[in-house]
Design a protein around this motif. Structure first.
Motif, PDB file in Angstrom:
ATOM      1  N   GLU A 123       7.253  11.908   3.568  1.00  0.00           N
ATOM      2  CA  GLU A 123       7.002  11.063   4.748  1.00  0.00           C
ATOM      3  C   GLU A 123       6.725   9.616   4.330  1.00  0.00           C
ATOM      4  O   GLU A 123       7.197   8.675   4.976  1.00  0.00           O
ATOM      5  CB  GLU A 123       5.771  11.585   5.517  1.00  0.00           C
ATOM      6  N   THR A 124       5.960   9.466   3.258  1.00  0.00           N
ATOM      7  CA  THR A 124       5.574   8.122   2.807  1.00  0.00           C
ATOM      8  C   THR A 124       6.799   7.341   2.339  1.00  0.00           C
ATOM      9  O   THR A 124       6.917   6.137   2.592  1.00  0.00           O
ATOM     10  CB  THR A 124       4.512   8.222   1.691  1.00  0.00           C
ATOM     11  N   ARG A 125       7.741   8.034   1.676  1.00  0.00           N
ATOM     12  CA  ARG A 125       8.996   7.358   1.312  1.00  0.00           C
ATOM     13  C   ARG A 125       9.701   6.867   2.570  1.00  0.00           C
ATOM     14  O   ARG A 125      10.273   5.784   2.598  1.00  0.00           O
ATOM     15  CB  ARG A 125       9.907   8.309   0.525  1.00  0.00           C
ATOM     16  N   GLY A 126       9.619   7.683   3.632  1.00  0.00           N
ATOM     17  CA  GLY A 126      10.185   7.277   4.919  1.00  0.00           C
ATOM     18  C   GLY A 126       9.459   6.068   5.507  1.00  0.00           C
ATOM     19  O   GLY A 126      10.075   5.217   6.138  1.00  0.00           O
ATOM     20  N   HIS A 127       8.137   5.988   5.252  1.00  0.00           N
ATOM     21  CA  HIS A 127       7.366   4.850   5.772  1.00  0.00           C
ATOM     22  C   HIS A 127       7.796   3.552   5.092  1.00  0.00           C
ATOM     23  O   HIS A 127       7.855   2.507   5.725  1.00  0.00           O
ATOM     24  CB  HIS A 127       5.859   5.066   5.565  1.00  0.00           C
ATOM     25  N   VAL A 128       8.079   3.655   3.791  1.00  0.00           N
ATOM     26  CA  VAL A 128       8.567   2.479   3.051  1.00  0.00           C
ATOM     27  C   VAL A 128       9.896   2.020   3.663  1.00  0.00           C
ATOM     28  O   VAL A 128      10.077   0.838   3.962  1.00  0.00           O
ATOM     29  CB  VAL A 128       8.727   2.806   1.544  1.00  0.00           C
TER      30      VAL A 128
ATOM     31  N   TYR B  92      -7.234   4.309   6.184  1.00  0.00           N
ATOM     32  CA  TYR B  92      -6.867   2.917   5.911  1.00  0.00           C
ATOM     33  C   TYR B  92      -5.525   2.610   6.583  1.00  0.00           C
ATOM     34  O   TYR B  92      -5.366   1.602   7.274  1.00  0.00           O
ATOM     35  CB  TYR B  92      -6.777   2.658   4.394  1.00  0.00           C
ATOM     36  N   GLU B  93      -4.573   3.514   6.402  1.00  0.00           N
ATOM     37  CA  GLU B  93      -3.237   3.290   6.977  1.00  0.00           C
ATOM     38  C   GLU B  93      -3.283   3.284   8.506  1.00  0.00           C
ATOM     39  O   GLU B  93      -2.613   2.479   9.155  1.00  0.00           O
ATOM     40  CB  GLU B  93      -2.281   4.382   6.503  1.00  0.00           C
ATOM     41  N   MET B  94      -4.058   4.191   9.080  1.00  0.00           N
ATOM     42  CA  MET B  94      -4.161   4.239  10.540  1.00  0.00           C
ATOM     43  C   MET B  94      -4.729   2.927  11.079  1.00  0.00           C
ATOM     44  O   MET B  94      -4.268   2.414  12.104  1.00  0.00           O
ATOM     45  CB  MET B  94      -5.027   5.438  10.966  1.00  0.00           C
TER      46      MET B  94
ATOM     47  N   THR C 277       4.717  17.128   1.022  1.00  0.00           N
ATOM     48  CA  THR C 277       5.326  16.782   2.313  1.00  0.00           C
ATOM     49  C   THR C 277       5.011  15.335   2.677  1.00  0.00           C
ATOM     50  O   THR C 277       5.881  14.593   3.134  1.00  0.00           O
ATOM     51  CB  THR C 277       4.776  17.708   3.425  1.00  0.00           C
ATOM     52  N   HIS C 278       3.756  14.937   2.434  1.00  0.00           N
ATOM     53  CA  HIS C 278       3.388  13.566   2.801  1.00  0.00           C
ATOM     54  C   HIS C 278       4.051  12.538   1.886  1.00  0.00           C
ATOM     55  O   HIS C 278       4.286  11.400   2.298  1.00  0.00           O
ATOM     56  CB  HIS C 278       1.873  13.376   2.847  1.00  0.00           C
ATOM     57  N   LEU C 279       4.376  12.954   0.662  1.00  0.00           N
ATOM     58  CA  LEU C 279       5.126  12.057  -0.233  1.00  0.00           C
ATOM     59  C   LEU C 279       6.487  11.737   0.393  1.00  0.00           C
ATOM     60  O   LEU C 279       6.900  10.574   0.433  1.00  0.00           O
ATOM     61  CB  LEU C 279       5.293  12.704  -1.614  1.00  0.00           C
TER      62      LEU C 279
ATOM     63  N   ALA D 236       0.832  -1.211   0.000  1.00  0.00           N
ATOM     64  CA  ALA D 236       0.000   0.000   0.000  1.00  0.00           C
ATOM     65  C   ALA D 236       0.865   1.259   0.000  1.00  0.00           C
ATOM     66  O   ALA D 236       0.624   2.192  -0.774  1.00  0.00           O
ATOM     67  CB  ALA D 236      -0.931  -0.008   1.219  1.00  0.00           C
ATOM     68  N   GLU D 237       1.887   1.305   0.839  1.00  0.00           N
ATOM     69  CA  GLU D 237       2.747   2.497   0.919  1.00  0.00           C
ATOM     70  C   GLU D 237       3.389   2.776  -0.445  1.00  0.00           C
ATOM     71  O   GLU D 237       3.496   3.925  -0.868  1.00  0.00           O
ATOM     72  CB  GLU D 237       3.849   2.319   1.978  1.00  0.00           C
ATOM     73  N   LYS D 238       3.793   1.712  -1.132  1.00  0.00           N
ATOM     74  CA  LYS D 238       4.427   1.907  -2.445  1.00  0.00           C
ATOM     75  C   LYS D 238       3.427   2.437  -3.478  1.00  0.00           C
ATOM     76  O   LYS D 238       3.794   3.239  -4.333  1.00  0.00           O
ATOM     77  CB  LYS D 238       5.047   0.597  -2.922  1.00  0.00           C
TER      78      LYS D 238
ATOM     79  N   GLU E   3       2.640   9.684  12.431  1.00  0.00           N
ATOM     80  CA  GLU E   3       2.758  10.548  11.250  1.00  0.00           C
ATOM     81  C   GLU E   3       1.505  10.487  10.380  1.00  0.00           C
ATOM     82  O   GLU E   3       1.104  11.495   9.788  1.00  0.00           O
ATOM     83  CB  GLU E   3       4.002  10.164  10.436  1.00  0.00           C
ATOM     84  N   GLU E   4       0.896   9.309  10.312  1.00  0.00           N
ATOM     85  CA  GLU E   4      -0.356   9.201   9.536  1.00  0.00           C
ATOM     86  C   GLU E   4      -1.465  10.015  10.216  1.00  0.00           C
ATOM     87  O   GLU E   4      -2.242  10.697   9.555  1.00  0.00           O
ATOM     88  CB  GLU E   4      -0.828   7.747   9.404  1.00  0.00           C
ATOM     89  N   LYS E   5      -1.512   9.934  11.533  1.00  0.00           N
ATOM     90  CA  LYS E   5      -2.538  10.693  12.272  1.00  0.00           C
ATOM     91  C   LYS E   5      -2.338  12.188  12.065  1.00  0.00           C
ATOM     92  O   LYS E   5      -3.302  12.936  11.883  1.00  0.00           O
ATOM     93  CB  LYS E   5      -2.458  10.382  13.770  1.00  0.00           C
TER      94      LYS E   5
ATOM     95  N   GLU F 256       5.701   4.998  15.294  1.00  0.00           N
ATOM     96  CA  GLU F 256       6.195   6.279  14.747  1.00  0.00           C
ATOM     97  C   GLU F 256       5.440   6.623  13.463  1.00  0.00           C
ATOM     98  O   GLU F 256       5.003   7.759  13.253  1.00  0.00           O
ATOM     99  CB  GLU F 256       7.708   6.189  14.440  1.00  0.00           C
ATOM    100  N   THR F 257       5.288   5.613  12.612  1.00  0.00           N
ATOM    101  CA  THR F 257       4.540   5.851  11.369  1.00  0.00           C
ATOM    102  C   THR F 257       3.076   6.154  11.672  1.00  0.00           C
ATOM    103  O   THR F 257       2.498   7.071  11.084  1.00  0.00           O
ATOM    104  CB  THR F 257       4.658   4.638  10.423  1.00  0.00           C
ATOM    105  N   LEU F 258       2.491   5.394  12.595  1.00  0.00           N
ATOM    106  CA  LEU F 258       1.086   5.627  12.956  1.00  0.00           C
ATOM    107  C   LEU F 258       0.881   7.094  13.356  1.00  0.00           C
ATOM    108  O   LEU F 258      -0.082   7.735  12.916  1.00  0.00           O
ATOM    109  CB  LEU F 258       0.667   4.687  14.093  1.00  0.00           C
TER     110      LEU F 258
HETATM  111 FE   LIG Z   1       2.174   6.022   5.155  1.00  0.00          FE
END
Ligand SMILES: [Fe+2]
Length: 162
Positions: free
Chosen positions: A50-55, A111-113, A46-48, A20-22, A141-143, A137-139
């Motif tokens: 962060e999302t790369r960081g989530h991957v 969905y991610e949360m 900005t969230h892009l 999903a993150e990808k 950031e999603e919130k 940590e990711t949770l």
């Molecule tokens: Fe994410």
């Protein structure tokens, strides 16, 4: 992969959110490009990052539980993104489109949360303390991303569209 116990289910769900993150990394640049409001564009950009960081963080979590990072197709996120892309292509009015994209991005965040909340709980139950910490940590950031979208929608975008 056959799911026989909670550990298997945990790994399966990690693979689901990794996939999903990808998908989200691919969708966000298109959303940023289509956003006409500058603040919304910035939120997506900005969230892009962060999302790369989530991957990357998920790859670290796979390592922590001695698994290879691998995605497993997640029809739920594909559906959410497909619906967002349909709306983005269909809506001509820029303000209405911005609001539609804000709402779609919030569906992605929720969905991610849900997924990360579950993963944190299971990681704790299974004794994967470090994995639980990284996942939470990711949770968070999603919130935070969801809260920023709510604020942008309520303070400006929805009214512009109305
Ligand atoms: Fe994410």
């Amino acid at each position: 992969m056959a799911i026989k116990n909670l550990q298997d289910l945990f790994v399966h769900t990690l693979k689901d959110i990794y996939f999903a993150e990808k998908q989200i990394v691919q969708a966000l640049p298109k959303m940023a490009e289509k956003a006409s409001d500058g603040e919304l564009k910035k939120l997506f950009e900005t969230h892009l990052e962060e999302t790369r960081g989530h991957v990357d963080r998920l790859e670290a979590v796979f390592g922590l539980v001695n698994e290879r990072p691998e995605g497993e197709r997640c029809p739920a996120i594909e559906g959410i993104i497909e619906e967002a892309e349909e709306l983005m292509g269909e809506i001509q009015d820029a303000d209405t489109r911005d609001t539609a994209m804000t709402a779609a991005a919030q569906a992605v965040e929720h969905y991610e949360m849900a997924r990360y909340g579950t993963l944190v709980a299971w990681a704790e139950l299974l004794g994967h303390k470090d994995a639980a910490r990284r996942l939470s940590e990711t949770l968070e950031e999603e919130k935070a991303a969801d809260a920023k979208l709510t604020k942008a929608g309520e303070s400006k975008l929805n009214k512009q569209a109305a």
